[in-house]
Design an enzyme around this catalytic site. Structure first.
Site, PDB file in Angstrom:
ATOM      1  N   GLY A 241      12.968  47.496  -1.047  1.00 58.69           N
ATOM      2  CA  GLY A 241      14.310  47.755  -0.566  1.00 58.69           C
ATOM      3  C   GLY A 241      14.910  46.748   0.381  1.00 58.69           C
ATOM      4  O   GLY A 241      16.118  46.774   0.624  1.00 58.69           O
ATOM      5  N   ARG A 314      24.993  42.827 -12.987  1.00 66.03           N
ATOM      6  CA  ARG A 314      25.230  43.382 -11.645  1.00 66.03           C
ATOM      7  C   ARG A 314      26.701  43.462 -11.246  1.00 66.03           C
ATOM      8  O   ARG A 314      27.121  44.468 -10.672  1.00 66.03           O
ATOM      9  CB  ARG A 314      24.413  42.617 -10.599  1.00 66.03           C
ATOM     10  N   CYS A 346      34.060  41.697 -24.912  1.00 64.48           N
ATOM     11  CA  CYS A 346      35.303  42.471 -25.060  1.00 64.48           C
ATOM     12  C   CYS A 346      35.297  43.690 -24.158  1.00 64.48           C
ATOM     13  O   CYS A 346      35.233  44.843 -24.632  1.00 64.48           O
ATOM     14  CB  CYS A 346      35.472  42.874 -26.519  1.00 64.48           C
TER      15      CYS A 346
END
Ligand SMILES: *Cc1c(COP(=O)(O)O)cnc(C)c1O
Length: 428
Positions: A241, A314, A346
């Site tokens: 983390g 992301r 697209c």
């Protein structure tokens, strides 16, 4: 700190120029720096040791499961945190010893658990009571005793993006705080299981030490209670983390992180596992792309590149920021102008940056997306029938393709026509 620098006006990865790799491999591709990965591992390992902790660093393979990346880390002594049989098989194939592998995840199947037992891994992190029962049954059938951790949900807000927060009570992860004692009691009583550890992972891309400290203090209390209940807790799995800078953030240093662990948990006499993913590989990777064309729209200029959301998800998934740099160093006099940097897919979501200042570019110029080593290639898909993006690893003056770009034929060959269509002209 990373090993991507301009040398005489051209971007290099360690001792290799990006244009040289691009000429060889074609774009888009991911480029990883061995020296950067090694440095991150070493700094973290040294910080944990300096804080007096007996720690094992288990690389969270989901951040970057490429065999060469896992092997770079395992050669330095890293273990692996895996979340599927596929990752477990990759870790083993990359040479991680089974006794340094931890298996996490909320949805491990019967087959996956059986494979983990058979492989003799160090620890399985159990996330629910039904999983505990299934594991006991499988371990007993295999005639094995399995060391387990219960993943607890400490109900701590990690202060990060909602999609990567995992330690709040409304999240699907871990066993809720109020039921933990009861579940350890069940684990103690079940055959084939040895509950030796407590695990927690509160989220990803944390940029403050406070939530870690809060979770660790809760674990501290829990270990004391569990010991008084008769569970011999010997190991603490603190998850991953720790964040990295994407856009000027200043996450806690590895030394501050190690200090917080030592301060809150150091006197419990437990060994420690940490499971960093992003921290080890995030800024050790670039996504390299070419400008396809520059398109002038009604109100803005679009720089269309040959990388897309299927290669680096992301920005579309988390509105994530990636710094974008030209491979040819812009001269100080050139003025950057705001442009939208978009891929060819697209979907409007296939936008890497909006109104981002960029020096003028033209078709064929190379651009890089920085800090793309974690959750980049790992999340790539073939959406819009774009072949999976290849990966390159640099080591000093050498580079190697560590995942090849499939040909169109290979990509299409995964499909099959059903037999009732095979008489058509396009049938096989
Ligand atoms: C994703 C994950 C990690 C790694 O998270 P990073 O933010 O990349 O360090 C560690 N442990 C578990 C259980 C995870 O799910």
């Amino acid at each position: 700190m990373n090993h991507f620098d301009y040398q005489d006006g051209v971007l290099f990865a360690e001792g290799v120029s990006i244009p040289r790799i691009a000429a060889d491999v074609g774009t888009p591709f991911y480029c990883y720096s061995t020296a950067t990965i090694e440095r991150h591992y070493t700094v973290l390992a040294e910080s944990l040791a300096a804080a007096g902790l007996k720690a094992t660093i288990c690389f969270a393979c989901k951040a970057n499961p490429n065999l060469a990346v896992i092997r770079t880390l395992s050669r330095l002594g890293a273990g692996a945190d895996v979340v599927s049989e596929g990752e477990l098989r990759r870790a083993l194939a990359a040479g991680v010893p089974a006794e340094r592998i931890v298996f996490s995840g909320v949805g491990k199947t019967r087959d996956e658990l059986a494979f983990a037992i058979e492989s003799g891994i160090m620890q399985i992190n159990v996330e629910s009571e039904p999983e505990l029962l299934m594991l006991s049954e499988l371990a007993t059938a295999a005639g094995r005793e399995i060391e387990v951790a219960i993943r607890v949900n400490p109900d701590v807000d990690a202060n990060t993006h909602a999609k990567i927060t995992t330690g709040k009570k409304e999240n699907k992860f871990g066993i809720e705080w109020t039921r933990v004692r009861e579940v350890y009691a069940i684990a103690r009583a079940l055959p084939g299981l040895v509950p030796v550890a407590v695990a927690c992972h509160i989220g990803s891309q944390l940029t403050e030490i406070g939530p870690f400290r809060e979770a660790f203090l809760r674990l501290r209390d829990l270990v004391q209670v569990l010991r008084s209940d008769g569970t011999d807790i010997r190991r603490l799995d603190l998850g991953g983390g720790l964040g990295v800078p994407y856009d000027g953030e200043t996450p806690p240093s590895p030394a501050a992180y190690a200090g917080a662990i030592a301060e809150t948990l150091g006197d419990l006499g437990c060994s420690v596992l940490v499971e960093p993913g992003r921290l080890l590989v995030g800024n050790a990777g670039l996504l390299v792309s070419s400008v396809v064309r520059v398109k002038t729209g009604a109100t803005r200029t679009f720089v269309v590149v040959d990388a897309a959301m299927n290669d680096l998800m992301r920005p579309a998934l988390y509105d994530a920021y990636h710094a974008i740099h030209p491979v040819t160093e812009p001269s100080a006099e050139v003025e950057a102008v705001p442009v939208d940097i978009v891929g060819p897919v697209c979907e409007t979501g296939d936008t890497f940056a909006r109104q981002r200042p960029l020096p003028p570019v033209q078709a064929g110029d190379l651009l890089v997306f920085a800090t793309a080593g974690a959750y980049g290639a790992a999340m790539a898909s073939t959406y819009n029938s774009r072949p999976l993006v290849p990966e390159v690893m640099v080591n000093g003056n050498r580079f190697a393709v560590v995942r090849v770009r499939p040909s169109y034929e290979e990509m299409i060959a995964f499909d099959r026509l059903p037999d009732w269509q095979s008489d058509t002209k396009t049938g096989q």
